[in-house]
Scaffold this active site. Structure first.
Site, PDB file in Angstrom:
ATOM      1  N   VAL A   1      47.574  32.364  47.339  1.00  0.00           N
ATOM      2  CA  VAL A   1      47.926  33.713  47.829  1.00  0.00           C
ATOM      3  C   VAL A   1      47.228  34.166  49.195  1.00  0.00           C
ATOM      4  O   VAL A   1      47.884  34.976  49.635  1.00  0.00           O
ATOM      5  CB  VAL A   1      47.742  34.859  46.610  1.00  0.00           C
ATOM      6  CG1 VAL A   1      48.292  34.756  45.366  1.00  0.00           C
ATOM      7  CG2 VAL A   1      46.053  34.832  46.571  1.00  0.00           C
TER       8      VAL A   1
ATOM      9  N   ASN B   1      47.845  39.577  40.460  1.00  0.00           N
ATOM     10  CA  ASN B   1      46.798  39.244  39.591  1.00  0.00           C
ATOM     11  C   ASN B   1      45.714  38.362  40.106  1.00  0.00           C
ATOM     12  O   ASN B   1      44.560  38.780  39.768  1.00  0.00           O
ATOM     13  CB  ASN B   1      47.389  38.823  38.174  1.00  0.00           C
ATOM     14  CG  ASN B   1      46.379  38.386  37.356  1.00  0.00           C
ATOM     15  OD1 ASN B   1      45.567  39.059  36.658  1.00  0.00           O
ATOM     16  ND2 ASN B   1      46.205  36.997  37.335  1.00  0.00           N
TER      17      ASN B   1
ATOM     18  N   SER C   1      40.487  46.697  38.740  1.00  0.00           N
ATOM     19  CA  SER C   1      39.348  46.622  37.665  1.00  0.00           C
ATOM     20  C   SER C   1      38.673  48.062  37.585  1.00  0.00           C
ATOM     21  O   SER C   1      38.856  49.017  38.435  1.00  0.00           O
ATOM     22  CB  SER C   1      38.150  45.597  38.197  1.00  0.00           C
ATOM     23  OG  SER C   1      36.866  45.710  37.376  1.00  0.00           O
TER      24      SER C   1
ATOM     25  N   TYR D   1      32.597  42.788  45.505  1.00  0.00           N
ATOM     26  CA  TYR D   1      33.716  42.741  44.404  1.00  0.00           C
ATOM     27  C   TYR D   1      34.644  44.204  44.190  1.00  0.00           C
ATOM     28  O   TYR D   1      35.701  44.348  44.458  1.00  0.00           O
ATOM     29  CB  TYR D   1      33.217  42.391  42.985  1.00  0.00           C
ATOM     30  CG  TYR D   1      34.447  42.293  42.103  1.00  0.00           C
ATOM     31  CD1 TYR D   1      35.550  41.266  42.382  1.00  0.00           C
ATOM     32  CD2 TYR D   1      34.367  43.312  40.923  1.00  0.00           C
ATOM     33  CE1 TYR D   1      36.339  41.358  41.440  1.00  0.00           C
ATOM     34  CE2 TYR D   1      35.528  43.085  40.107  1.00  0.00           C
ATOM     35  CZ  TYR D   1      36.646  42.270  40.136  1.00  0.00           C
ATOM     36  OH  TYR D   1      37.614  41.994  39.279  1.00  0.00           O
TER      37      TYR D   1
ATOM     38  N   ALA E   1      34.283  46.305  46.578  1.00  0.00           N
ATOM     39  CA  ALA E   1      34.952  46.826  47.990  1.00  0.00           C
ATOM     40  C   ALA E   1      36.502  46.406  47.833  1.00  0.00           C
ATOM     41  O   ALA E   1      37.294  46.985  48.374  1.00  0.00           O
ATOM     42  CB  ALA E   1      34.223  46.103  49.170  1.00  0.00           C
TER      43      ALA E   1
ATOM     44  N   LYS F   1      38.376  45.900  45.134  1.00  0.00           N
ATOM     45  CA  LYS F   1      39.159  46.499  44.244  1.00  0.00           C
ATOM     46  C   LYS F   1      39.236  47.942  44.719  1.00  0.00           C
ATOM     47  O   LYS F   1      40.396  48.430  44.207  1.00  0.00           O
ATOM     48  CB  LYS F   1      38.484  46.392  42.881  1.00  0.00           C
ATOM     49  CG  LYS F   1      38.372  44.876  42.332  1.00  0.00           C
ATOM     50  CD  LYS F   1      39.894  44.211  42.214  1.00  0.00           C
ATOM     51  CE  LYS F   1      39.902  42.915  41.390  1.00  0.00           C
ATOM     52  NZ  LYS F   1      41.354  42.280  41.404  1.00  0.00           N
TER      53      LYS F   1
HETATM   54  P1  NAP Z   1      40.576  33.811  35.787  1.00  0.00           P
HETATM   55  O1  NAP Z   1      40.573  33.567  34.283  1.00  0.00           O
HETATM   56  O2  NAP Z   1      39.539  33.147  36.598  1.00  0.00           O
HETATM   57  O3  NAP Z   1      42.016  33.551  36.550  1.00  0.00           O
HETATM   58  C1  NAP Z   1      42.104  33.678  38.088  1.00  0.00           C
HETATM   59  C2  NAP Z   1      43.466  33.483  38.134  1.00  0.00           C
HETATM   60  O4  NAP Z   1      43.649  33.481  39.669  1.00  0.00           O
HETATM   61  C3  NAP Z   1      43.641  31.793  38.138  1.00  0.00           C
HETATM   62  O5  NAP Z   1      44.963  31.781  37.590  1.00  0.00           O
HETATM   63  C4  NAP Z   1      43.640  31.074  39.384  1.00  0.00           C
HETATM   64  O6  NAP Z   1      44.286  29.947  39.427  1.00  0.00           O
HETATM   65  C5  NAP Z   1      44.194  32.160  40.368  1.00  0.00           C
HETATM   66  N1  NAP Z   1      43.684  32.069  41.686  1.00  0.00           N
HETATM   67  C6  NAP Z   1      42.333  32.240  42.011  1.00  0.00           C
HETATM   68  N2  NAP Z   1      42.299  32.013  43.576  1.00  0.00           N
HETATM   69  C7  NAP Z   1      43.500  31.858  43.931  1.00  0.00           C
HETATM   70  C8  NAP Z   1      44.286  31.726  45.161  1.00  0.00           C
HETATM   71  N3  NAP Z   1      43.536  31.536  46.254  1.00  0.00           N
HETATM   72  N4  NAP Z   1      45.586  31.642  45.233  1.00  0.00           N
HETATM   73  C9  NAP Z   1      46.238  31.712  44.152  1.00  0.00           C
HETATM   74  N5  NAP Z   1      45.722  31.824  42.781  1.00  0.00           N
HETATM   75  C10 NAP Z   1      44.495  32.078  42.745  1.00  0.00           C
HETATM   76  O7  NAP Z   1      40.333  35.405  35.999  1.00  0.00           O
HETATM   77  P2  NAP Z   1      41.042  36.594  35.200  1.00  0.00           P
HETATM   78  O8  NAP Z   1      39.981  37.455  34.559  1.00  0.00           O
HETATM   79  O9  NAP Z   1      42.206  36.258  34.667  1.00  0.00           O
HETATM   80  O10 NAP Z   1      41.512  37.622  36.436  1.00  0.00           O
HETATM   81  C11 NAP Z   1      42.629  38.070  36.994  1.00  0.00           C
HETATM   82  C12 NAP Z   1      42.619  39.297  37.636  1.00  0.00           C
HETATM   83  O11 NAP Z   1      41.800  40.387  36.658  1.00  0.00           O
HETATM   84  C13 NAP Z   1      41.740  39.356  38.958  1.00  0.00           C
HETATM   85  O12 NAP Z   1      42.246  40.036  39.965  1.00  0.00           O
HETATM   86  C14 NAP Z   1      40.024  39.943  38.471  1.00  0.00           C
HETATM   87  O13 NAP Z   1      39.429  40.664  39.444  1.00  0.00           O
HETATM   88  C15 NAP Z   1      40.836  41.005  37.454  1.00  0.00           C
HETATM   89  N6  NAP Z   1      39.837  41.522  36.469  1.00  0.00           N
HETATM   90  C16 NAP Z   1      39.153  40.625  35.651  1.00  0.00           C
HETATM   91  C17 NAP Z   1      38.240  41.254  34.814  1.00  0.00           C
HETATM   92  C18 NAP Z   1      37.607  40.250  33.655  1.00  0.00           C
HETATM   93  O14 NAP Z   1      36.497  40.884  33.145  1.00  0.00           O
HETATM   94  N7  NAP Z   1      37.796  39.065  33.540  1.00  0.00           N
HETATM   95  C19 NAP Z   1      38.030  42.407  34.764  1.00  0.00           C
HETATM   96  C20 NAP Z   1      38.780  43.299  35.500  1.00  0.00           C
HETATM   97  C21 NAP Z   1      39.610  42.764  36.345  1.00  0.00           C
HETATM   98  P3  NAP Z   1      43.875  28.647  40.329  1.00  0.00           P
HETATM   99  O15 NAP Z   1      42.381  28.661  40.488  1.00  0.00           O
HETATM  100  O16 NAP Z   1      44.767  27.758  39.907  1.00  0.00           O
HETATM  101  O17 NAP Z   1      44.346  29.133  41.548  1.00  0.00           O
END
Ligand code: NAP
Length: 238
Positions: A63, A89, A141, A154, A156, A158
């Site tokens: 991305v 996402n 988040s 982080y 900053a 969001k």
């Molecule tokens: P995750 O399980 O680590 O998944 C992250 C996803 O992003 C993976 O599919 C990864 O796939 C992809 N990704 C990472 N870098 C990328 C890049 N440069 N280009 C394209 N895709 C990329 O994390 P998650 O918890 O599902 O996070 C999803 C979103 O939710 C994030 O924005 C995170 O900030 C937010 N969030 C998470 C939490 C939490 O506690 N988990 C809480 C609040 C918000 P690849 O590595 O294959 O690229």
């Protein structure tokens, strides 16, 4: 009977695991055609194969690279002729006191969490304008509305995404484009180098966030749900 997203085309970034995967699966179950975008092609193909409802496309790319994003959007258009929903996402988190956070970690978060949604939104925008409709859903988040020790970089990104969303909401309305942001608390995923199951048992599940994303994109045509903040019910104080 058709699903709630029958006939619609969604592009979900970070769809290879975690929240993005759950959103892609939920949208597919409701009849959407779903393009899954992330770097790991193999993981994307596995996820695409689990989506039962509509058709899928597994698109590998980063991305943070405009060329990858443009290529993915082009593929979706060639395949299905339209895009109705973009879910920004994909995201990463590095947590440390500011003095210990490295420049690489800072740049990594800024690139994926802020530049990524910028590039993806910019790429679909002319399509949404032409279609006189579309929906951008940004995954932020709770850290995008509050701060905590170790989370300066982080947060900053969001808080920045929130500012981008707020601006876009205003720019989008004249074009009948909807813009929304979801701010989840702790979700049981791979985020921050964890494995599912390593977070406290009360953490939100990816499917909980997917449920909210689905509700947002299936709101009545005249209604925009702009922002949802969602937390686990425990602990009681955060
Ligand atoms: P995750 O399980 O680590 O998944 C992250 C996803 O992003 C993976 O599919 C990864 O796939 C992809 N990704 C990472 N870098 C990328 C890049 N440069 N280009 C394209 N895709 C990329 O994390 P998650 O918890 O599902 O996070 C999803 C979103 O939710 C994030 O924005 C995170 O900030 C937010 N969030 C998470 C939490 C939490 O506690 N988990 C809480 C609040 C918000 P690849 O590595 O294959 O690229």
């Amino acid at each position: 009977m058709g699903g709630r997203l029958e006939g619609r085309v969604a592009l979900v970034t970070g769809a290879s695991r975690g929240i993005g995967r759950a959103i892609a699966e939920a949208f597919g179950r409701e009849g959407a055609r779903v393009a899954l975008f992330a770097r790991s092609k193999q993981d994307l193909e596995k996820v695409a194969a689990t989506i039962s409802g509509g058709e899928t496309l597994a698109l590998s790319g980063d991305v943070t690279r405009a060329r990858d994003v443009a290529g993915a959007v082009e593929r979706v258009l060639t395949q299905w002729g339209r895009i109705d929903i973009l879910v920004n996402n994909a995201g990463v988190g590095h947590f440390a006191p500011l003095s210990d956070l490295t420049e690489e970690q800072w740049d990594h978060m800024m690139a994926v969490n802020l530049k990524g949604p910028f590039l993806c939104t910019k790429a679909v925008w002319p399509i949404f304008v032409r279609q006189k409709g579309g929906h951008v859903v940004n995954i932020s988040s709770v850290a995008g509305t509050t701060t905590m020790e170790g989370g300066a970089g982080y947060s900053a990104t969001k808080w920045g995404l929130r500012a981008v969303t707020d601006t876009l909401i205003k720019e989008a309305k004249p074009h009948k484009i909807k813009v929304s942001i979801i701010g989840p608390g702790s979700v049981d995923t791979y985020f921050n180098d964890k494995e599912p199951g390593q977070r406290p048992s009360y953490a939100l599940q990816p499917a909980d966030v997917a449920q909210v994303a689905l509700d947002i994109v299936s709101a009545p045509p005249g209604v925009i749900i702009n922002e949802v903040i969602m937390r686990p019910l425990v602990p009681p104080t955060r």
